[in-house]
Motif scaffolding. Structure first.
Motif, PDB file in Angstrom:
ATOM      1  N   LYS B 307       0.838  -1.197   0.000  1.00 48.60           N
ATOM      2  CA  LYS B 307       0.000   0.000   0.000  1.00 48.60           C
ATOM      3  C   LYS B 307       0.877   1.252   0.000  1.00 48.60           C
ATOM      4  CE  LYS B 307      -4.117   1.869   2.229  1.00 48.60           C
ATOM      5  NZ  LYS B 307      -5.095   1.647   3.296  1.00 48.60           N
ATOM      6  N   ASP B 308       0.657   2.094  -0.986  1.00 48.59           N
ATOM      7  CA  ASP B 308       1.385   3.360  -1.148  1.00 48.59           C
ATOM      8  C   ASP B 308       2.873   3.195  -1.500  1.00 48.59           C
ATOM      9  OD1 ASP B 308      -0.759   4.969  -0.960  1.00 48.59           O
ATOM     10  OD2 ASP B 308      -0.264   5.887   0.956  1.00 48.59           O
ATOM     11  N   PHE B 309       3.295   1.968  -1.806  1.00 43.33           N
ATOM     12  CA  PHE B 309       4.703   1.745  -2.137  1.00 43.33           C
ATOM     13  C   PHE B 309       5.045   2.293  -3.519  1.00 43.33           C
ATOM     14  CE2 PHE B 309       5.419  -2.271   0.701  1.00 43.33           C
ATOM     15  CZ  PHE B 309       5.023  -1.544   1.796  1.00 43.33           C
ATOM     16  N   GLU B 310       4.113   2.132  -4.466  1.00 42.18           N
ATOM     17  CA  GLU B 310       4.396   2.562  -5.834  1.00 42.18           C
ATOM     18  C   GLU B 310       4.624   4.074  -5.883  1.00 42.18           C
ATOM     19  OE1 GLU B 310       4.764   0.389  -8.251  1.00 42.18           O
ATOM     20  OE2 GLU B 310       4.893   1.724  -9.977  1.00 42.18           O
ATOM     21  N   ALA B 857     -11.338   0.431  -5.514  1.00 44.31           N
ATOM     22  CA  ALA B 857     -12.195   0.581  -4.334  1.00 44.31           C
ATOM     23  C   ALA B 857     -13.607   0.948  -4.759  1.00 44.31           C
ATOM     24  CB  ALA B 857     -11.625   1.656  -3.427  1.00 44.31           C
ATOM     25  N   ASP B 858     -14.563   0.559  -3.943  1.00 44.69           N
ATOM     26  CA  ASP B 858     -15.946   0.969  -4.156  1.00 44.69           C
ATOM     27  C   ASP B 858     -16.089   2.346  -3.508  1.00 44.69           C
ATOM     28  OD1 ASP B 858     -18.636   1.422  -4.093  1.00 44.69           O
ATOM     29  OD2 ASP B 858     -19.187  -0.576  -3.372  1.00 44.69           O
ATOM     30  N   LYS B 859     -15.802   3.369  -4.322  1.00 46.26           N
ATOM     31  CA  LYS B 859     -15.703   4.720  -3.751  1.00 46.26           C
ATOM     32  C   LYS B 859     -17.017   5.200  -3.159  1.00 46.26           C
ATOM     33  CE  LYS B 859     -11.753   6.658  -6.162  1.00 46.26           C
ATOM     34  NZ  LYS B 859     -11.249   7.566  -7.170  1.00 46.26           N
ATOM     35  N   LYS B 870     -16.811   8.387  10.622  1.00 45.49           N
ATOM     36  CA  LYS B 870     -15.765   9.397  10.787  1.00 45.49           C
ATOM     37  C   LYS B 870     -14.369   8.792  10.638  1.00 45.49           C
ATOM     38  CE  LYS B 870     -18.768  11.868  13.949  1.00 45.49           C
ATOM     39  NZ  LYS B 870     -19.195  11.816  15.343  1.00 45.49           N
ATOM     40  N   VAL B 871     -14.195   8.021   9.566  1.00 44.24           N
ATOM     41  CA  VAL B 871     -12.892   7.405   9.292  1.00 44.24           C
ATOM     42  C   VAL B 871     -12.452   7.804   7.881  1.00 44.24           C
ATOM     43  CG1 VAL B 871     -13.188   5.479  10.876  1.00 44.24           C
ATOM     44  CG2 VAL B 871     -14.035   5.256   8.545  1.00 44.24           C
ATOM     45  N   PRO B 872     -11.148   8.013   7.678  1.00 41.56           N
ATOM     46  CA  PRO B 872     -10.700   8.575   6.396  1.00 41.56           C
ATOM     47  C   PRO B 872     -10.481   7.548   5.283  1.00 41.56           C
ATOM     48  CG  PRO B 872      -8.871   8.431   7.925  1.00 41.56           C
ATOM     49  CD  PRO B 872     -10.067   7.897   8.653  1.00 41.56           C
ATOM     50  N   LEU B 873     -10.532   8.042   4.055  1.00 45.91           N
ATOM     51  CA  LEU B 873     -10.179   7.250   2.869  1.00 45.91           C
ATOM     52  C   LEU B 873      -8.903   7.833   2.281  1.00 45.91           C
ATOM     53  CD1 LEU B 873     -13.607   7.150   0.948  1.00 45.91           C
ATOM     54  CD2 LEU B 873     -12.676   5.409   2.464  1.00 45.91           C
ATOM     55  N   ASN B 874      -8.171   7.035   1.514  1.00 44.25           N
ATOM     56  CA  ASN B 874      -7.041   7.611   0.792  1.00 44.25           C
ATOM     57  C   ASN B 874      -7.530   8.080  -0.585  1.00 44.25           C
ATOM     58  OD1 ASN B 874      -7.107   5.363  -0.857  1.00 44.25           O
ATOM     59  ND2 ASN B 874      -5.147   4.525  -0.185  1.00 44.25           N
ATOM     60  N   PHE B 878      -9.635   3.738  -0.941  1.00 51.63           N
ATOM     61  CA  PHE B 878      -9.472   2.684   0.064  1.00 51.63           C
ATOM     62  C   PHE B 878      -9.419   3.349   1.438  1.00 51.63           C
ATOM     63  CE2 PHE B 878      -7.435   0.822  -3.744  1.00 51.63           C
ATOM     64  CZ  PHE B 878      -8.169  -0.350  -3.847  1.00 51.63           C
ATOM     65  N   PHE B 879      -9.773   2.582   2.473  1.00 53.32           N
ATOM     66  CA  PHE B 879      -9.740   3.151   3.823  1.00 53.32           C
ATOM     67  C   PHE B 879      -8.297   3.362   4.268  1.00 53.32           C
ATOM     68  CE2 PHE B 879     -14.053   1.543   3.719  1.00 53.32           C
ATOM     69  CZ  PHE B 879     -14.737   2.597   4.314  1.00 53.32           C
TER      70      PHE B 879
END
Lengths: 65, 1008
Positions: B307-310, B857-859, B870-874, B878-879
């Motif tokens: 996740k987020d490596f690329e 992701a199912d946006k 109250k939780v963030p998405l990137n 994705f969460f």
């Protein structure tokens, strides 16, 4: 007598305060002019504190977090 | 007649790296007693050795140390260092464990970690923590921030242990009387209900690869040596230099796969983490230099699949200018100009040979399984794979071949920190699932005397000033500070102590509280970060509220850092004591806040992740509401036919669905969505689209993801072009379209790793290789081509990649600038790609084209849930977890967790592991009878509050809201973290933080 500034430092418990502890563990020597106030988060720094420090004779204020 | 022994509510955790620490904390917080056994003299494992961590560049030690402290101090974690498990006998629920506790020669209970002993010790040996780049003494602490904060003696090096009449210098300086050279090993027997193995990994011995010159050329280093060079606590204090001659390097090269993807040395697997750590080291090295540093990474495939490596890879290449050289390195030799530089001879992709000189060469070492475990595994009859990793049985995530024994971290296969942490929480959940009946039977809770009411009392402060042996006393004039303290307002008693933290001093403090009627206590000694909880414990034992306590840090931040200025240090110590006394006078008792707790769970999403979570929660004895928005359970796994390791996925999913439906603890809602959410941890109220309102204490989000519908390569226009999931369906049905195909082409990275979706979908390379092999199995004569950018068959999947090549699958690399072209023909589709070796276009008449379409992701669904809970998405929908490294299934919002594809692309095995991890974390909340928070929360003076809402807008924990009727801010104490951002923002001074009020802080400042 040489001028010795008095600096009040507001350090976040989780990073900078821990860093100051680590400086101690590493015996890194620095001038003894700093007086540290430990705070739970840099978000806790009320502008009032900085003014208050300067009013009460601090020559400088350091905030770090 | 035999009676089955009762189950035991304790768990053994073997290895105290990040996996062991996380598993122990999760279990101890969920109602189980934990024995944490570590071979080394301190816990922490490999993480303390690392400088920064990818992809956030957080300091490794900084993020780890709070966990070290939590783990070390936990009442229900018995940490045994210098100890090894010798044998485990018994059955699930009841194991008998034999542990060999090696002599430490220093009593960690008495040792204060002051270090005087090491200063006197005459024996210098290579410091293994710093990879031998510098020296330590025979009496040593593993690393500066180690827990236990105690020294240990290296028995093989100590002069006195070899000869009892020799040396003994450490004995003379140790004022705590902690050293005993006659200490003996001891054998301990314990009983536990289950076992988690997380012994970690060892680094590959790269001297086997003679052609890289390690050990012969002084400027060839290992990646771990380089980590220590970068580290501020390393041998050069973080100054980037060559260890051989101290020269600042101008050019550094990394050589990837040193000990990985290499069959000749039986390391046919990919070590999974090296690509990322090499990029990180290159980026951080550039940050270290005040001059432009040239960095180059020599690699085969760049495997930035996490996740987020690329994005990290892209930034390294495009912003930091790290050079990436696709190559095979033949050898490293010394440059012939006498500079000590290294010359790398390598082959380019087209077969041409190049040379380049570098000041330093870093070998990206692969991971090997912990060697010591092979013997234990043999004894236990535990199956290891052919590389001696304890690879979990299919679709268990963290299982082993022995029931009741679980595995987590790199011992189960090479993996990075977040996956290790996930597995640790998952293993905690699995090991607890069978012990639910005995939860809470062995955990301890401390009893305290009733608290004295100090309201309205005149301030009577007691001050205790510590010598810390000679650590404070040799610099600060302690008696002078004591006399000074006696003059301060409110102080009725002041004394000095040799060691304020010792057991007998605790008794003396309690006696002084009684005798002098003290109602505020100040201790001037070391850091409150390490010792405040201990002193607060003393207050509680004496019947005082623990928050009537304040510390002055006159060691770490005074005597240790002003060693040559005793007078100024004494003056500073006086000031620090004065400040602490001033604050203490304004301290008031703080009481923990207790709220009711609902013990049911809500799981959103009925795919494999959601179902796995529901079943595991049910096993732990909790009721679960499982909400699925479609009409059936199973999620995207319903479309999978073949597991990555040959598992029967449809059979597995059907079984899971049947178990969920048959489970009395699980209430399944299908065809239902969430429409409204109220409440917070322990007290959620979720309204469903069928009108029902579900009350629950925790929420697990497992909404899954979808396969991208390609717009490229004639998808949707030509029925020979299909996605991998579509191809899988035909392949399983042995459809003639596939079985009759002569040429099959797979195109990788369709919709992944591009500008719109700058992430790798992680599983498509392995999936394509798997399907290619299936096609070869059905029609051996078929030509199968895989057109790829980097083959990312990480971990043991690398073997499948090799098998595919051996069986004749043709891999052709394309570049993102020159993508393959697919054109329709009468009886086939023509795929044109430029061959990476020949450099000329190749045309393939394909009967079938499989597109490795991205996982998206199912946006829409995620967006709604993001607002509800109250939780963030990137950016990709994705969460976004609370912390990329150490909190991979948590959110910043308490009581909400996530797992599966909703978090990011992953394979089935990894989703199962993450689902269990979410349960492991959720159980730490559910196991509590009520929600109890420390109480250092914000509080509102309603009379002053104007209801402006500034506090609400700055609160990162979403704990403050303005009451719409009363028009004043209201703090939710269950959510408040006590950061105080609200108090600093409030212009009316209406909101304040308990234990850290504006008045208290101003009093400290004004005392100066």
């Amino acid at each position: 007598m040489e001028f010795e500034p008095k600096i009040v430092a507001f350090l976040c418990n989780w990073c900078s305060y821990a860093g100051a502890d680590l400086a101690g563990i590493g015996r890194i020597q620095y001038p003894p002019n700093i007086r540290v106030v430990r705070i739970p988060c840099t978000g806790r720094i009320n502008p009032l504190f900085i003014i208050s420090a300067l009013r009460h004779g601090a020559d400088g204020v350091l905030t770090s977090g | 007649m035999s009676t089955k022994p009762d189950k035991i509510g304790a768990v053994l955790v073997v290895g105290a790296g990040i996996a062991g620490i996380q598993a122990s904390l999760d279990l101890a917080e969920s109602g189980y007693y934990v024995y944490l056994v570590e071979k080394k003299p301190a816990i922490g494992g490999t993480m303390p050795m690392l400088d920064k961590t990818f992809p956030t560049n957080d300091c490794s030690m900084c993020i780890l140390s709070p966990k070290l402290v939590d783990c070390g101090r936990h009442l229900n974690i018995n940490t045994m260092t210098n100890a090894e498990v010798v044998d485990i006998q018994g059955e699930p629920g009841n194991f008998n464990v034999t542990i060999n506790k090696k002599a430490r020669y220093v009593d960690p209970e008495k040792c204060t970690g002051c270090g005087s002993c090491a200063e006197e010790c005459p024996v210098k040996v290579g410091d293994e923590f710093n990879q031998g780049l510098n020296q330590r003494k025979a009496i040593y602490k593993l690393y500066a921030q180690a827990y236990p904060n105690a020294y240990a003696i290296d028995a093989t090096k100590c002069l006195k242990i070899k000869n009892p009449k020799a040396c003994g210098k450490c004995l003379k300086v140790c004022q705590a009387d902690a050293i005993n050279h006659e200490m003996q090993d001891e054998t301990v027997e314990i009983q536990v209900g289950s076992v988690i193995l997380c012994p970690g990994f060892e680094k590959f011995d790269v001297t086997q690869l003679w052609y890289y010159g390690y050990g012969k050329l002084p400027n060839v280093l290992t990646s771990l040596e380089f980590e220590r060079i970068l580290s501020a606590s390393g041998p050069f204090g973080g100054h980037l230099q060559r260890p051989s001659d101290g020269k600042e390097p101008q050019k550094i090269a990394w050589i990837q796969c040193a000990g990985s993807r290499n069959c000749r040395i039986e390391h046919g697997y990919c070590s999974s983490v090296c690509c990322m750590y090499a990029i990180k080291e290159a980026v951080i090295a550039k940050e270290h230099t005040h001059y432009p540093l040239d960095t180059a990474i020599f690699y085969m495939d760049m495997r930035t699949y996490g996740k987020d490596f690329e994005k990290y890879y892209d930034r390294a290449r495009l912003e930091h200018g790290v050079r990436f050289i696709r190559s095979r390195v033949f050898e490293v030799t010394e440059a012939d100009d006498g500079s000590g530089n290294c010359r790398i001879r390598y082959s380019n992709e087209d077969g041409s040979i190049s040379y380049e000189d570098f000041d330093l060469v870093v070998l990206s070492l692969g991971l090997e399984p912990a060697s010591g475990m092979v013997e234990l595994a043999g004894k236990l009859g535990l199956d290891l794979n052919k590389f001696n990793f304890c690879e979990p049985p299919n679709l268990t995530g963290v299982g082993t071949s022995k029931p009741g024994i679980f595995v987590a971290g790199a011992f189960s296969g090479p993996r990075d920190i977040p996956e290790t942490v996930m597995q640790a929480s998952a293993a905690a959940a699995d090991s607890a699932a069978d012990l639910a009946a005995v939860r809470g039977t062995l955990t301890k809770a401390k009893e305290y005397p009733a608290e004295k009411d100090v309201t309205g009392e005149i301030i009577r402060t007691g001050v205790f000033i510590c010598h810390c042996g000679i650590n404070i006393g040799s610099v600060v004039n302690v008696p002078e500070v004591v006399e000074y303290a006696k003059t301060l307002p409110g102080v009725v008693f002041a004394d000095h102590k040799l060691y304020a933290c010792s057991q007998d001093t605790a008794a003396q403090i309690k006696a002084a509280i009684e005798e002098h009627g003290l109602n505020r206590i100040v201790v001037a000694s070391c850091s409150p970060r390490t010792h405040e909880p201990m002193f607060q414990e003393t207050l509680k034992e004496a019947g005082l509220n623990p928050n009537l306590f304040e510390m002055a840090n006159i060691r770490d931040q005074c005597s240790w850092v002003h060693m040559h200025e005793p007078e100024k240090a004494t003056a500073k110590a006086k000031d620090l004591v004065k400040m602490a006394v001033a604050k203490a006078a304004l301290l008031e008792p703080i009481y923990p806040v207790t709220l009711d707790m609902n013990h049911d769970a809500l799981v959103v999403g009925g795919g494999v992740s959601g179902m796995t979570a529901a079943i595991n929660l049910s096993k732990q004895g909790y009721k679960v509401n499982l909400v699925e928005k479609t009409d059936s359970l199973g999620g995207i796994a319903n479309r999978l036919r073949f597991g990555m390791r040959g598992e029967d996925v449809p059979g597995f999913v059907n079984d899971l669905v049947a178990r969920v439906n048959a489970d009395e603890n699980i209430k399944v809602y299908t065809g239902v969505e969430i429409t409204e959410v109220h409440g917070f941890v322990g007290n959620f109220e979720t309204t469903l689209s069928n009108g029902e309102v579900v009350k629950h204490g925790v929420t697990i989000i497992a909404t899954g993801a979808q396969e991208y519908k390609p717009t490229e390569y004639l998808y949707g226009q030509n029925d020979r072009v299909m996605t991998l999931l579509e191809l899988e369906g035909l392949l399983a049905a042995k459809d003639s379209k596939i079985t009759g195909a002569k040429n099959v082409v797979f195109i990788q990275c369709v919709g992944s790793r591009d500008a719109e979706r700058p992430y790798c979908s992680r599983i498509c390379c392995t999936k394509s290789v798997k399907q290619a092999l299936k096609i070869k199995e059905i029609t051996p004569d078929a030509n199968v081509f895989v057109l790829y950018r980097d083959i990312r068959t990480y971990g043991f999947f690398e073997e499948m990649y090799r098998e595919a090549r051996n069986k004749g699958v043709i891999f052709i690399r394309y570049t993102v600038e020159n993508k393959p072209v697919v054109q329709a023909g009468p009886d086939s589709v023509k795929v044109t790609v430029t061959d990476h070796v020949l450099g000329v276009p190749v045309e393939i008449d394909a009967d079938v084209v499989g597109l490795a379409a991205a996982i998206v992701a199912d946006k829409e669904t995620n967006g709604k849930l993001s607002q509800f809970y109250k939780v963030p998405l990137n950016q990709e929908g994705f969460f976004l977890e609370a912390h990329m490294k150490l909190r991979p299934v948590d959110f910043g919002t308490d009581g909400v967790f996530m797992c599966g594809l909703a978090h990011g692309p992953k394979n089935l095995e990894e989703n199962i592991s993450q689902a269990k991890a979410a349960v492991g974390r959720a159980c730490t909340v559910l196991a509590k009878q009520s929600i109890s928070v420390e109480g250092k929360c914000a509080f509102v003076n309603k009379k002053k509050c104007a209801g402006c809402g500034d506090c609400e807008s700055v609160c990162p924990a979403k704990a403050v809201q303005v009451d719409p009727i009363e028009k004043v801010a209201v703090v939710n104490e269950a959510l408040c973290k006590g950061c105080g951002a609200c108090a600093s923002t409030c212009r009316c001074g209406a909101i304040n933080v308990k234990g850290c009020t504006n008045q208290q802080l101003v009093a400290m400042i004004n005392a100066l």
